[in-house]
Design a protein around this motif. Structure first.
Motif, PDB file in Angstrom:
ATOM      1  N   ALA A   1     -15.450  20.593  -9.228  1.00 39.06           N
ATOM      2  CA  ALA A   1     -16.871  20.423  -9.537  1.00 39.06           C
ATOM      3  C   ALA A   1     -17.057  19.821 -10.922  1.00 39.06           C
ATOM      4  CB  ALA A   1     -17.588  21.770  -9.442  1.00 39.06           C
ATOM      5  N   PHE A   2     -16.243  20.246 -11.882  1.00 38.30           N
ATOM      6  CA  PHE A   2     -16.333  19.672 -13.226  1.00 38.30           C
ATOM      7  C   PHE A   2     -16.064  18.169 -13.184  1.00 38.30           C
ATOM      8  CE2 PHE A   2     -15.239  23.755 -15.855  1.00 38.30           C
ATOM      9  CZ  PHE A   2     -16.430  24.321 -15.432  1.00 38.30           C
ATOM     10  N   LEU A   3     -15.047  17.765 -12.415  1.00 37.98           N
ATOM     11  CA  LEU A   3     -14.738  16.336 -12.315  1.00 37.98           C
ATOM     12  C   LEU A   3     -15.900  15.583 -11.671  1.00 37.98           C
ATOM     13  CD1 LEU A   3     -10.993  16.362 -11.170  1.00 37.98           C
ATOM     14  CD2 LEU A   3     -11.886  15.702 -13.415  1.00 37.98           C
ATOM     15  N   GLY A   4     -16.490  16.181 -10.650  1.00 43.72           N
ATOM     16  CA  GLY A   4     -17.575  15.503  -9.949  1.00 43.72           C
ATOM     17  C   GLY A   4     -18.856  15.425 -10.742  1.00 43.72           C
ATOM     18  N   ALA A   5     -19.121  16.417 -11.574  1.00 46.14           N
ATOM     19  CA  ALA A   5     -20.371  16.463 -12.328  1.00 46.14           C
ATOM     20  C   ALA A   5     -20.287  15.762 -13.673  1.00 46.14           C
ATOM     21  CB  ALA A   5     -20.786  17.926 -12.546  1.00 46.14           C
ATOM     22  N   ALA A   6     -19.103  15.340 -14.061  1.00 46.80           N
ATOM     23  CA  ALA A   6     -18.899  14.805 -15.409  1.00 46.80           C
ATOM     24  C   ALA A   6     -19.427  13.381 -15.559  1.00 46.80           C
ATOM     25  CB  ALA A   6     -17.416  14.839 -15.744  1.00 46.80           C
TER      26      ALA A   6
ATOM     27  N   PRO B   1     -23.679  23.791 -25.634  1.00 47.69           N
ATOM     28  CA  PRO B   1     -24.222  24.008 -24.289  1.00 47.69           C
ATOM     29  C   PRO B   1     -23.182  23.673 -23.227  1.00 47.69           C
ATOM     30  CG  PRO B   1     -25.800  22.820 -25.650  1.00 47.69           C
ATOM     31  CD  PRO B   1     -24.531  22.893 -26.444  1.00 47.69           C
ATOM     32  N   GLY B   2     -23.113  24.514 -22.203  1.00 49.13           N
ATOM     33  CA  GLY B   2     -22.146  24.215 -21.156  1.00 49.13           C
ATOM     34  C   GLY B   2     -21.559  25.445 -20.512  1.00 49.13           C
ATOM     35  N   TRP B   3     -20.360  25.269 -20.003  1.00 53.30           N
ATOM     36  CA  TRP B   3     -19.678  26.306 -19.231  1.00 53.30           C
ATOM     37  C   TRP B   3     -18.199  26.267 -19.571  1.00 53.30           C
ATOM     38  CZ3 TRP B   3     -19.504  26.247 -13.108  1.00 53.30           C
ATOM     39  CH2 TRP B   3     -18.814  27.386 -12.658  1.00 53.30           C
ATOM     40  N   VAL B   4     -17.727  27.350 -20.176  1.00 54.08           N
ATOM     41  CA  VAL B   4     -16.295  27.518 -20.424  1.00 54.08           C
ATOM     42  C   VAL B   4     -15.787  28.485 -19.362  1.00 54.08           C
ATOM     43  CG1 VAL B   4     -14.512  28.220 -22.062  1.00 54.08           C
ATOM     44  CG2 VAL B   4     -16.607  27.123 -22.896  1.00 54.08           C
ATOM     45  N   TRP B   5     -14.987  27.969 -18.436  1.00 54.57           N
ATOM     46  CA  TRP B   5     -14.535  28.807 -17.328  1.00 54.57           C
ATOM     47  C   TRP B   5     -13.418  29.737 -17.789  1.00 54.57           C
ATOM     48  CZ3 TRP B   5     -10.210  28.414 -13.542  1.00 54.57           C
ATOM     49  CH2 TRP B   5     -10.385  29.303 -12.472  1.00 54.57           C
ATOM     50  N   TYR B   6     -13.568  31.018 -17.487  1.00 52.77           N
ATOM     51  CA  TYR B   6     -12.637  32.045 -17.937  1.00 52.77           C
ATOM     52  C   TYR B   6     -11.565  32.384 -16.911  1.00 52.77           C
ATOM     53  CZ  TYR B   6     -15.475  33.010 -22.048  1.00 52.77           C
ATOM     54  OH  TYR B   6     -16.134  32.890 -23.249  1.00 52.77           O
TER      55      TYR B   6
ATOM     56  N   ALA C   1     -17.741  20.189  -3.974  1.00 50.67           N
ATOM     57  CA  ALA C   1     -17.576  21.183  -5.031  1.00 50.67           C
ATOM     58  C   ALA C   1     -18.787  21.215  -5.955  1.00 50.67           C
ATOM     59  CB  ALA C   1     -16.315  20.874  -5.833  1.00 50.67           C
ATOM     60  N   VAL C   2     -19.326  20.049  -6.288  1.00 49.63           N
ATOM     61  CA  VAL C   2     -20.521  20.001  -7.137  1.00 49.63           C
ATOM     62  C   VAL C   2     -21.669  20.742  -6.473  1.00 49.63           C
ATOM     63  CG1 VAL C   2     -22.279  18.476  -8.112  1.00 49.63           C
ATOM     64  CG2 VAL C   2     -19.864  17.880  -8.336  1.00 49.63           C
ATOM     65  N   ALA C   3     -21.842  20.544  -5.175  1.00 52.10           N
ATOM     66  CA  ALA C   3     -22.913  21.237  -4.462  1.00 52.10           C
ATOM     67  C   ALA C   3     -22.703  22.747  -4.474  1.00 52.10           C
ATOM     68  CB  ALA C   3     -22.987  20.720  -3.020  1.00 52.10           C
ATOM     69  N   ALA C   4     -21.450  23.184  -4.362  1.00 54.19           N
ATOM     70  CA  ALA C   4     -21.161  24.621  -4.326  1.00 54.19           C
ATOM     71  C   ALA C   4     -21.470  25.296  -5.657  1.00 54.19           C
ATOM     72  CB  ALA C   4     -19.695  24.840  -3.953  1.00 54.19           C
ATOM     73  N   PHE C   5     -21.384  24.554  -6.755  1.00 54.07           N
ATOM     74  CA  PHE C   5     -21.631  25.128  -8.075  1.00 54.07           C
ATOM     75  C   PHE C   5     -22.928  24.596  -8.689  1.00 54.07           C
ATOM     76  CE2 PHE C   5     -17.030  25.623  -7.594  1.00 54.07           C
ATOM     77  CZ  PHE C   5     -16.836  26.919  -8.064  1.00 54.07           C
ATOM     78  N   ALA C   6     -23.838  24.117  -7.855  1.00 55.57           N
ATOM     79  CA  ALA C   6     -25.056  23.480  -8.356  1.00 55.57           C
ATOM     80  C   ALA C   6     -25.875  24.398  -9.249  1.00 55.57           C
ATOM     81  CB  ALA C   6     -25.906  22.988  -7.185  1.00 55.57           C
ATOM     82  N   ASP C   7     -25.888  25.701  -8.949  1.00 50.26           N
ATOM     83  CA  ASP C   7     -26.710  26.612  -9.742  1.00 50.26           C
ATOM     84  C   ASP C   7     -26.245  26.695 -11.185  1.00 50.26           C
ATOM     85  OD1 ASP C   7     -24.359  27.846  -8.880  1.00 50.26           O
ATOM     86  OD2 ASP C   7     -25.238  29.864  -9.020  1.00 50.26           O
ATOM     87  N   ARG C   8     -24.952  26.492 -11.431  1.00 51.55           N
ATOM     88  CA  ARG C   8     -24.425  26.521 -12.800  1.00 51.55           C
ATOM     89  C   ARG C   8     -24.443  25.146 -13.449  1.00 51.55           C
ATOM     90  NH1 ARG C   8     -21.172  30.663 -14.674  1.00 51.55           N
ATOM     91  NH2 ARG C   8     -21.465  29.517 -16.631  1.00 51.55           N
ATOM     92  N   LEU C   9     -24.317  24.094 -12.654  1.00 48.84           N
ATOM     93  CA  LEU C   9     -24.165  22.757 -13.207  1.00 48.84           C
ATOM     94  C   LEU C   9     -25.492  22.029 -13.424  1.00 48.84           C
ATOM     95  CD1 LEU C   9     -21.099  21.550 -11.111  1.00 48.84           C
ATOM     96  CD2 LEU C   9     -21.092  22.369 -13.462  1.00 48.84           C
ATOM     97  N   ASP C  10     -26.441  22.217 -12.516  1.00 55.05           N
ATOM     98  CA  ASP C  10     -27.690  21.454 -12.595  1.00 55.05           C
ATOM     99  C   ASP C  10     -28.427  21.625 -13.925  1.00 55.05           C
ATOM    100  OD1 ASP C  10     -27.249  20.388 -10.121  1.00 55.05           O
ATOM    101  OD2 ASP C  10     -28.742  21.616  -9.061  1.00 55.05           O
ATOM    102  N   PRO C  11     -28.451  22.834 -14.530  1.00 52.99           N
ATOM    103  CA  PRO C  11     -29.190  22.977 -15.792  1.00 52.99           C
ATOM    104  C   PRO C  11     -28.501  22.332 -16.995  1.00 52.99           C
ATOM    105  CG  PRO C  11     -28.980  25.088 -14.632  1.00 52.99           C
ATOM    106  CD  PRO C  11     -28.019  24.143 -14.000  1.00 52.99           C
ATOM    107  N   LEU C  12     -27.253  21.914 -16.870  1.00 55.36           N
ATOM    108  CA  LEU C  12     -26.525  21.396 -18.029  1.00 55.36           C
ATOM    109  C   LEU C  12     -27.047  20.019 -18.424  1.00 55.36           C
ATOM    110  CD1 LEU C  12     -22.828  22.374 -17.147  1.00 55.36           C
ATOM    111  CD2 LEU C  12     -24.540  23.666 -18.457  1.00 55.36           C
TER     112      LEU C  12
END
Length: 340
Positions: free
Chosen positions: A246-251, A232-237, A156-167
């Protein structure tokens, strides 16, 4: 009806729920844990009842009362049963009992959660420890079965890498529940939580990854979104693919409200430091209080004190909770003994 197949399948497992994510993931998570131990085919069945009969007692429900859109859970004459039947939730109970009493060739019937109805009629009940259920056919686990595994969250982290990597680090997953029989999240409490989270994350130069529940009251949701969007971050709507895994994996840290046994157990399974966010109690001495104390006593979580010091008793992480895997091992041992 969905099928998850293994090319060398030897077990056929049927998962039966009403299809709601929080319910289905318990039965499916247990089935997948069994599949990791032994080759198996998993069939996912979603069932419901016609509106006129939905609230009827389980003992009075008949198969013809099912919603026509339901999957055909009970096999017709001449069609074999699966080897193992794993079900969760009130909607599944009448059909699970029929499977358990079907006679020769019937499946090994497993019910997760406390069925609160004819518990001794099922072959196995996998119940949360905080429900206080006991019996010869009961396996108690801390929390509820779930689908969290290192492989799944890494994918899941890999699938959302474009949103998570810059955080920026530390990244803080914020898992918000909502109103239930035991807890509430009124606007003033939501304001205090949001401000405390925002201040703590700003103090360490980190970021947030926020997901809310369907149970989150609209007023509280609006407050949390407004006050945490400046961080800074991502609030999922709730639009697009769900980034929860992905949030759990990237945390680096996980904040989770204390009202959800599912979210608390899932967060504790990651090995990340998990902090419990307080809710407003609607009922004293609830089963969630027992879960909270068990998680704290075992060093899996701690109450959020407004800081991220990076340690739990000197460690950067905790031992991951692996109760779903333990339940799967016990299930297979009971199944093998039942078949012998």
């Amino acid at each position: 009806m969905d099928l998850t197949r293994d090319s060398a399948s030897s077990l056929r497992i049927r998962v039966v729920t009403d299809g709601r994510a929080g319910i289905q993931n318990q039965a499916l998570g247990l089935a997948e844990a069994v599949q990791r131990l032994r080759p198996a085919e998993i069939e996912i069945c979603r069932i419901g009842w016609r509106p006129a009969f939905d609230r009827w007692p389980s003992a009075l429900k008949q198969p013809w009362m099912r919603d026509p859109a339901s999957d055909p859970v009970l096999p017709p004459d001449g069609v074999p049963w699966p080897d193992i039947w794993i079900a969760t939730g009130r909607a599944s109970l009448p059909l699970s009992l029929r499977a358990a009493t079907a006679g020769p060739g019937r499946p090994f019937v497993v019910q997760t959660q406390d069925p609160r109805w004819q518990t001794d009629r099922f072959d196995l009940v996998v119940a949360p420890e905080h429900d206080g259920l006991s019996g010869a056919n009961v396996v108690s686990i801390l929390g509820s079965p779930h689908r969290i595994t290192p492989a799944r969250i890494a994918e899941a982290v890999a699938a959302f890498a474009d949103r998570l990597d810059p955080l920026p680090h530390p990244r803080v997953a914020v898992l918000i529940g909502g109103r239930s029989a035991s807890h509430d999240l009124p606007p003033d409490h939501a304001t205090r939580l949001a401000d405390q989270i925002a201040e703590a994350v700003a103090a360490v130069g980190g970021s947030v990854m926020v997901t809310l529940s369907r149970r989150t009251p609209p007023e509280a949701e609006a407050i949390l979104r407004q006050r945490l969007e400046s961080v800074p971050g991502w609030v999922w709507y709730g639009q697009g693919d769900n980034p929860y895994f992905a949030f759990l994996g990237a945390a680096d840290h996980v904040l989770v409200t204390e009202d959800s046994a599912n979210m608390a157990a899932e967060a504790a399974s990651t090995g990340r430091p998990v902090h419990l966010l307080p809710m407003v109690a609607r009922k004293a001495g609830s089963k969630f209080d027992r879960l909270r104390e068990a998680l704290i006593t075992r060093g899996l979580v701690r109450p959020f004190d407004g800081t991220f010091d990076g340690t739990f008793d000197g460690l950067a992480s905790t031992t991951p909770l692996a109760e779903t895997d333990r339940a799967a091992r016990l299930l297979l041992a009971r199944y093998d003994a039942w078949r012998a």
